[in-house]
Write a protein that holds these residues in place. Structure first.
Motif, PDB file in Angstrom:
ATOM      1  N   LEU A  85       6.699  -0.230   6.340  1.00  0.00           N
ATOM      2  CA  LEU A  85       5.790  -1.056   7.130  1.00  0.00           C
ATOM      3  C   LEU A  85       6.189  -1.093   8.602  1.00  0.00           C
ATOM      4  O   LEU A  85       5.334  -1.212   9.483  1.00  0.00           O
ATOM      5  CB  LEU A  85       5.744  -2.476   6.568  1.00  0.00           C
ATOM      6  CG  LEU A  85       5.135  -2.654   5.173  1.00  0.00           C
ATOM      7  CD1 LEU A  85       5.120  -4.126   4.800  1.00  0.00           C
ATOM      8  CD2 LEU A  85       3.730  -2.067   5.089  1.00  0.00           C
ATOM      9  N   LEU A  86       7.486  -0.993   8.859  1.00  0.00           N
ATOM     10  CA  LEU A  86       7.968  -0.966  10.245  1.00  0.00           C
ATOM     11  C   LEU A  86       7.631   0.353  10.926  1.00  0.00           C
ATOM     12  O   LEU A  86       7.109   0.370  12.053  1.00  0.00           O
ATOM     13  CB  LEU A  86       9.482  -1.189  10.261  1.00  0.00           C
ATOM     14  CG  LEU A  86      10.198  -0.967  11.607  1.00  0.00           C
ATOM     15  CD1 LEU A  86       9.715  -1.977  12.650  1.00  0.00           C
ATOM     16  CD2 LEU A  86      11.713  -1.058  11.428  1.00  0.00           C
ATOM     17  N   LYS A  87       7.918   1.467  10.274  1.00  0.00           N
ATOM     18  CA  LYS A  87       7.825   2.770  10.918  1.00  0.00           C
ATOM     19  C   LYS A  87       6.458   3.432  10.786  1.00  0.00           C
ATOM     20  O   LYS A  87       6.184   4.419  11.472  1.00  0.00           O
ATOM     21  CB  LYS A  87       8.912   3.701  10.377  1.00  0.00           C
ATOM     22  CG  LYS A  87      10.330   3.278  10.758  1.00  0.00           C
ATOM     23  CD  LYS A  87      10.517   3.169  12.284  1.00  0.00           C
ATOM     24  CE  LYS A  87      10.348   4.501  12.974  1.00  0.00           C
ATOM     25  NZ  LYS A  87      10.469   4.383  14.449  1.00  0.00           N
ATOM     26  N   VAL A  88       5.606   2.925   9.916  1.00  0.00           N
ATOM     27  CA  VAL A  88       4.237   3.450   9.804  1.00  0.00           C
ATOM     28  C   VAL A  88       3.277   2.269   9.994  1.00  0.00           C
ATOM     29  O   VAL A  88       2.649   1.775   9.049  1.00  0.00           O
ATOM     30  CB  VAL A  88       4.002   4.151   8.449  1.00  0.00           C
ATOM     31  CG1 VAL A  88       2.665   4.890   8.440  1.00  0.00           C
ATOM     32  CG2 VAL A  88       5.125   5.136   8.147  1.00  0.00           C
ATOM     33  N   PRO A  89       3.181   1.762  11.210  1.00  0.00           N
ATOM     34  CA  PRO A  89       2.442   0.516  11.448  1.00  0.00           C
ATOM     35  C   PRO A  89       0.962   0.595  11.148  1.00  0.00           C
ATOM     36  O   PRO A  89       0.328  -0.439  10.908  1.00  0.00           O
ATOM     37  CB  PRO A  89       2.693   0.243  12.942  1.00  0.00           C
ATOM     38  CG  PRO A  89       3.028   1.584  13.519  1.00  0.00           C
ATOM     39  CD  PRO A  89       3.770   2.306  12.443  1.00  0.00           C
ATOM     40  N   ASN A  90       0.390   1.804  11.147  1.00  0.00           N
ATOM     41  CA  ASN A  90      -1.043   1.945  10.866  1.00  0.00           C
ATOM     42  C   ASN A  90      -1.335   2.288   9.409  1.00  0.00           C
ATOM     43  O   ASN A  90      -2.469   2.627   9.068  1.00  0.00           O
ATOM     44  CB  ASN A  90      -1.647   3.014  11.774  1.00  0.00           C
ATOM     45  CG  ASN A  90      -1.589   2.626  13.240  1.00  0.00           C
ATOM     46  OD1 ASN A  90      -1.785   1.461  13.587  1.00  0.00           O
ATOM     47  ND2 ASN A  90      -1.296   3.588  14.105  1.00  0.00           N
TER      48      ASN A  90
END
Length: 307
Positions: free
Chosen positions: A178-183
């Motif tokens: 969730l942090l590194k793939v915000p979209n």
């Protein structure tokens, strides 16, 4: 079970006290070859698997369950296995819940052969063992969205978003994803009993903090706004067996998984206060449960599919 929910609209004093105390239409997609349209009719198939590849061309196994009474609009749950990468077993532990609650399960199988370390798996492949930031297409994190699209196309499903759950190493994967793939098109997420956590602090190098992972204050604000439940068993107090999960950096977070998860949530509260950021995460403590995916899944399902 003890449930704790926090948003910026609520007084957090009670939370701090607890934290301190407990230390049938077809699916249509443009094909890759010449822009041809590929049409797959909806189908159920209830249990099976197939092989695919990550964006970097690394083999990836997919195990799934499409219950017989599913429809093209059935919601989809992506389940991330723990450190043993026992993909089919994780899928199987969700089958009864999927049938009872009307959702489809898909489980990525990242084998030890192709993703040998905790950097490759738990931490999503963002950095290597030396701390070098890797190209985004090489991240295991980068395989999830294409896997979702490929799975929808294969079975004629129409869902445009998904829920995601992980336990142990998978719980670590989920909160970092969730942090590194915000979209990412995630409706709801549950990180259950993460073996170690990524605290939102730059002083510690990723994956124990966000140092060296190209994370900005804006990224943290977006992270805190995601629909994440941190689900912890209060008897998850035994040691972990893997180098990062039981190494010095993990032990600095706490002597066990339960303590590390509480510290992680506390750290997120502190940092969201510093940033003045909306905070959508929730913490749930499951009484009497240790490091057990089976038991955690039965509690997670009500967060993932509350309707």
């Amino acid at each position: 079970m003890t449930g704790i929910g926090v948003t910026k609209r609520l007084d957090r004093s009670a939370l701090w006290a607890v934290l301190l105390a407990v230390a049938s239409a077809p699916a249509i997609s443009l094909g890759a070859e010449g822009g041809a349209v590929v049409v797959r009719p909806f189908e159920t198939g209830p249990i099976g698997g197939y092989d695919t590849k990550t964006p970097a061309g690394v083999p990836l196994r997919v195990e799934y369950c499409v219950p017989a009474d599913s429809t093209p609009d059935s919601p989809i749950l992506i389940v991330i296995p723990g450190a043993r990468r026992n993909t089919a077993e994780y899928r199987d532990e969700w089958i009864d819940l999927a049938v009872a609650n009307g959702f489809v399960v898909v489980t990525p199988g990242a084998t030890h052969e192709h993703f040998p370390t905790e950097y490759d798996y738990n931490a999503g492949g963002v950095v290597d063992a030396t701390g070098r930031l890797r190209p985004q297409h090489e991240w295991l994190f980068s395989a999830i969205e294409p896997l979702f699209d490929g799975f929808r196309l294969r079975f004629g499903l129409r869902s445009r978003s998904y829920s995601i759950y992980g336990h142990s190493a998978g719980g670590g994967f989920v909160h970092r994803f969730l942090l590194k793939v915000p979209n990412a098109r995630v409706d709801r997420a549950v990180a259950a009993n993460p073996a170690f956590c990524t605290y939102p602090v730059p002083d510690n190098a990723y994956p124990f903090g966000v140092g060296g992972a190209a994370v900005s204050d804006g990224d943290l604000r977006a992270w805190f706004s995601r629909p994440l439940v941190v689900l912890l068993g209060d008897r998850d107090t035994g040691p972990r067996k893997h180098p990062l999960s039981n190494g010095p950096e993990a032990l600095e977070q706490g002597p066990n998984v339960f303590a590390r998860g509480l510290g992680f949530f506390r750290s997120a509260l502190v940092e969201s206060d510093r940033l003045g950021a909306p905070f959508a995460w929730r913490l749930e403590v499951v009484n009497g449960v240790g490091h057990s995916n089976t038991h955690m899944a039965s509690h997670a399902v009500r967060h993932l599919f509350p309707e």
